[in-house]
Design a protein around this motif. Sequence first.
Motif, PDB file in Angstrom:
ATOM      1  N   GLY A  35     -42.216  -1.038  31.197  1.00  0.00           N
ATOM      2  CA  GLY A  35     -42.633  -1.383  29.836  1.00  0.00           C
ATOM      3  C   GLY A  35     -43.643  -2.505  29.809  1.00  0.00           C
ATOM      4  O   GLY A  35     -44.622  -2.461  29.053  1.00  0.00           O
ATOM      5  N   ARG A  36     -43.429  -3.496  30.648  1.00  0.00           N
ATOM      6  CA  ARG A  36     -44.379  -4.607  30.714  1.00  0.00           C
ATOM      7  C   ARG A  36     -45.743  -4.135  31.189  1.00  0.00           C
ATOM      8  O   ARG A  36     -46.782  -4.502  30.634  1.00  0.00           O
ATOM      9  CB  ARG A  36     -43.860  -5.698  31.644  1.00  0.00           C
ATOM     10  CG  ARG A  36     -44.682  -6.985  31.512  1.00  0.00           C
ATOM     11  CD  ARG A  36     -44.314  -7.978  32.548  1.00  0.00           C
ATOM     12  NE  ARG A  36     -45.239  -7.730  33.646  1.00  0.00           N
ATOM     13  CZ  ARG A  36     -45.046  -8.076  34.886  1.00  0.00           C
ATOM     14  NH1 ARG A  36     -43.938  -8.679  35.220  1.00  0.00           N
ATOM     15  NH2 ARG A  36     -45.924  -7.836  35.804  1.00  0.00           N
ATOM     16  N   LEU A  79     -47.423  -2.121  28.352  1.00  0.00           N
ATOM     17  CA  LEU A  79     -47.939  -2.995  27.301  1.00  0.00           C
ATOM     18  C   LEU A  79     -49.200  -3.726  27.753  1.00  0.00           C
ATOM     19  O   LEU A  79     -50.143  -3.899  26.969  1.00  0.00           O
ATOM     20  CB  LEU A  79     -46.871  -3.995  26.855  1.00  0.00           C
ATOM     21  CG  LEU A  79     -45.676  -3.400  26.118  1.00  0.00           C
ATOM     22  CD1 LEU A  79     -44.610  -4.465  25.873  1.00  0.00           C
ATOM     23  CD2 LEU A  79     -46.100  -2.751  24.817  1.00  0.00           C
ATOM     24  N   ASP A  80     -49.228  -4.140  29.020  1.00  0.00           N
ATOM     25  CA  ASP A  80     -50.437  -4.781  29.561  1.00  0.00           C
ATOM     26  C   ASP A  80     -51.620  -3.824  29.529  1.00  0.00           C
ATOM     27  O   ASP A  80     -52.714  -4.183  29.115  1.00  0.00           O
ATOM     28  CB  ASP A  80     -50.206  -5.269  30.992  1.00  0.00           C
ATOM     29  CG  ASP A  80     -49.368  -6.536  31.067  1.00  0.00           C
ATOM     30  OD1 ASP A  80     -49.157  -7.174  30.009  1.00  0.00           O
ATOM     31  OD2 ASP A  80     -48.929  -6.877  32.183  1.00  0.00           O
ATOM     32  N   VAL A 114     -51.351  -4.837  24.451  1.00  0.00           N
ATOM     33  CA  VAL A 114     -50.444  -5.298  23.411  1.00  0.00           C
ATOM     34  C   VAL A 114     -50.094  -6.749  23.701  1.00  0.00           C
ATOM     35  O   VAL A 114     -49.676  -7.086  24.807  1.00  0.00           O
ATOM     36  CB  VAL A 114     -49.167  -4.429  23.347  1.00  0.00           C
ATOM     37  CG1 VAL A 114     -48.162  -5.002  22.370  1.00  0.00           C
ATOM     38  CG2 VAL A 114     -49.517  -3.000  22.980  1.00  0.00           C
ATOM     39  N   ASP A 149     -47.889  -9.517  23.905  1.00  0.00           N
ATOM     40  CA  ASP A 149     -46.457  -9.799  23.978  1.00  0.00           C
ATOM     41  C   ASP A 149     -46.254 -10.943  24.970  1.00  0.00           C
ATOM     42  O   ASP A 149     -45.737 -10.753  26.068  1.00  0.00           O
ATOM     43  CB  ASP A 149     -45.702  -8.538  24.413  1.00  0.00           C
ATOM     44  CG  ASP A 149     -44.195  -8.687  24.359  1.00  0.00           C
ATOM     45  OD1 ASP A 149     -43.705  -9.606  23.663  1.00  0.00           O
ATOM     46  OD2 ASP A 149     -43.502  -7.891  25.015  1.00  0.00           O
ATOM     47  N   GLU A 185     -42.907 -11.473  26.451  1.00  0.00           N
ATOM     48  CA  GLU A 185     -42.343 -10.210  26.920  1.00  0.00           C
ATOM     49  C   GLU A 185     -41.099  -9.783  26.137  1.00  0.00           C
ATOM     50  O   GLU A 185     -40.195  -9.153  26.680  1.00  0.00           O
ATOM     51  CB  GLU A 185     -42.047 -10.272  28.417  1.00  0.00           C
ATOM     52  CG  GLU A 185     -43.278 -10.522  29.257  1.00  0.00           C
ATOM     53  CD  GLU A 185     -43.005 -10.548  30.744  1.00  0.00           C
ATOM     54  OE1 GLU A 185     -41.832 -10.717  31.158  1.00  0.00           O
ATOM     55  OE2 GLU A 185     -43.968 -10.397  31.499  1.00  0.00           O
ATOM     56  N   ILE A 241     -40.786  -7.523  23.781  1.00  0.00           N
ATOM     57  CA  ILE A 241     -40.670  -6.065  23.663  1.00  0.00           C
ATOM     58  C   ILE A 241     -40.204  -5.477  24.987  1.00  0.00           C
ATOM     59  O   ILE A 241     -39.291  -4.641  25.026  1.00  0.00           O
ATOM     60  CB  ILE A 241     -42.016  -5.447  23.227  1.00  0.00           C
ATOM     61  CG1 ILE A 241     -42.417  -5.963  21.847  1.00  0.00           C
ATOM     62  CG2 ILE A 241     -41.942  -3.928  23.212  1.00  0.00           C
ATOM     63  CD1 ILE A 241     -43.847  -5.643  21.462  1.00  0.00           C
ATOM     64  N   ALA A 242     -40.828  -5.923  26.073  1.00  0.00           N
ATOM     65  CA  ALA A 242     -40.486  -5.385  27.389  1.00  0.00           C
ATOM     66  C   ALA A 242     -39.063  -5.744  27.805  1.00  0.00           C
ATOM     67  O   ALA A 242     -38.391  -4.952  28.478  1.00  0.00           O
ATOM     68  CB  ALA A 242     -41.479  -5.890  28.435  1.00  0.00           C
TER      69      ALA A 242
END
Length: 168
Positions: free
Chosen positions: A77-78, A81-82, A86, A88, A91, A93-94
């Motif tokens: 997820g991280r 998102l990167d 996105v 965050d 982190e 969300i991740a």
Amino acid sequence: GGAKVAALAAVNTALAPPGGALVALGLERWRAGYWSLPATVSGLLAGLVGITGPCGVVAPGAAVAIGAASGAVYAGGRAALDRLCVDDPVEAIAIHAFPGAWGVLASGLFASEARLAAAGYDHARPGLLAGGGGVQLGAQALGVALVAAWACAASALSFLAGAAAARA
């Protein structure tokens, strides 16, 4: 009854985070080429988040697997998102959203009939891997989809209201 469920929840809550930490650490080492304490701590937190939902209805071995998968879900997820740019920075969300969704689905995979009954879930079905078929997994997936839709809709409305207020 309740004391055994609480004891199981405590054991599972202690077993899952190290799995998440080790998997996140290993994936970061593989991806970036170095050992990362922040990735390890984030994987530990992801393991805690992932086991929160099913902690009282899965076996300890399943808790380790759920925690390990939570570490992988966090790392993936991280990275996603990167790539999507996105923002965050902490982190959140991740660490919380993705492993949390995985944890909800995990109960639809690993929950056992005896543990569900002990916890008082009279209408829940055992998980797919515990011989219960896909009914509970489907219900869990629907729940994840509905929460995600609500969160996206509420965020969009909030964003649009803020944008409108800024223009006024």
